[in-house]
Scaffold this motif. Structure first.
Motif, mmCIF file in Angstrom:
data_model
loop_
_atom_site.group_PDB
_atom_site.id
_atom_site.type_symbol
_atom_site.label_atom_id
_atom_site.label_comp_id
_atom_site.label_asym_id
_atom_site.label_seq_id
_atom_site.Cartn_x
_atom_site.Cartn_y
_atom_site.Cartn_z
ATOM 1 N N SER A 228 -9.009 -0.158 6.995
ATOM 2 C CA SER A 228 -7.781 0.400 6.442
ATOM 3 C C SER A 228 -6.643 -0.621 6.489
ATOM 4 N N VAL A 229 -6.537 -1.339 7.598
ATOM 5 C CA VAL A 229 -5.524 -2.395 7.704
ATOM 6 C C VAL A 229 -5.736 -3.426 6.603
ATOM 7 N N LEU A 230 -6.970 -3.863 6.418
ATOM 8 C CA LEU A 230 -7.261 -4.880 5.395
ATOM 9 C C LEU A 230 -6.950 -4.379 3.984
ATOM 10 N N ARG A 231 -7.242 -3.104 3.715
ATOM 11 C CA ARG A 231 -6.958 -2.545 2.383
ATOM 12 C C ARG A 231 -5.464 -2.423 2.120
ATOM 13 N N LYS B 247 0.255 -4.362 0.892
ATOM 14 C CA LYS B 247 1.247 -3.389 0.440
ATOM 15 C C LYS B 247 2.473 -3.343 1.337
ATOM 16 N N ILE B 248 2.303 -3.695 2.609
ATOM 17 C CA ILE B 248 3.394 -3.495 3.561
ATOM 18 C C ILE B 248 3.856 -4.758 4.261
ATOM 19 N N SER B 249 3.251 -5.894 3.952
ATOM 20 C CA SER B 249 3.565 -7.084 4.727
ATOM 21 C C SER B 249 3.626 -8.316 3.851
ATOM 22 N N SER B 250 4.473 -9.235 4.257
ATOM 23 C CA SER B 250 4.521 -10.544 3.607
ATOM 24 C C SER B 250 3.956 -11.581 4.575
ATOM 25 N N PHE B 251 2.946 -11.187 5.325
ATOM 26 C CA PHE B 251 2.327 -12.054 6.313
ATOM 27 C C PHE B 251 1.785 -13.318 5.671
#
Length: 184
Positions: A101-104, A108-112
């Motif tokens: 889920s984190v990978l998917r 969407k939520i991070s500019s890492f």
């Protein structure tokens, strides 16, 4: 849904091949590189953004305890999953589902800007054997490893006899859990 699929794959320690076979194509869609190492661990790597930042390892194990029976059925009622007999075996099937889920969702939520590595290891339930067999050079550049597993119901484990991380990292996870209204 994916957790239910994972729970329905039998894979006690030493018999994780079906779990790995399920995970490899799923992980291949989410990562730049996916390999099965010589011991049977499933490893992945993805460069995000510029790739110039930290390297973070997300890890979970593919096996379950021996008490998970091949012929058991899942009972799902009011969002609670149980086994009709024997152990449920959800501790790190849930960890795998969380990592996927984190990978998917990370784009969407991070500019890492860094590298995400994933290790799905074999035979954790019988002494962390698979993790010990991962080639040391594969994770030598890892700045932070997050093992998604459980000890109790509300634990953030930062060590075993000795700390695996700094107090600041432990406090960070406690703060994140508070922001998510989690009692950890």
């Amino acid at each position: 849904k994916q957790l239910i699929e994972l729970l329905n794959i039998h894979g006690v320690s030493g018999e994780e091949a079906n779990v790995r076979d399920y995970l490899k194509p799923v992980l291949s869609e989410l990562m730049d590189m996916v390999v099965v190492d010589s011991y049977g661990n499933l490893l992945g790597e993805k460069v995000m953004g510029t790739g110039e930042g930290a390297t973070i390892l997300l890890s979970a194990h593919m096996d379950t305890v021996k008490g998970v029976l091949k012929d058991r059925k899942l009972i799902i009622k009011n969002g609670i999953i149980k086994s009709n007999k024997g152990a449920l075996g959800a501790d790190d099937r849930a960890g795998i589902a969380i990592i996927l889920s984190v990978l998917r969702n990370i784009n969407k939520i991070s500019s890492f800007n860094g590298t995400i590595k994933v290790a799905f290891s074999k035979e954790e339930e019988v002494g962390c054997i698979g993790a010990e067999k991962i080639y040391k050079n594969w994770y030598k550049d890892v700045d932070l490893a997050i093992v998604v597993d459980r000890k109790g119901n509300r634990d953030i484990v930062v060590g075993c006899f000795n700390a695996f991380c700094s107090n600041e990292v432990g406090r960070f996870f406690e703060e994140v859990s508070i922001m998510q209204d989690m009692d950890w």
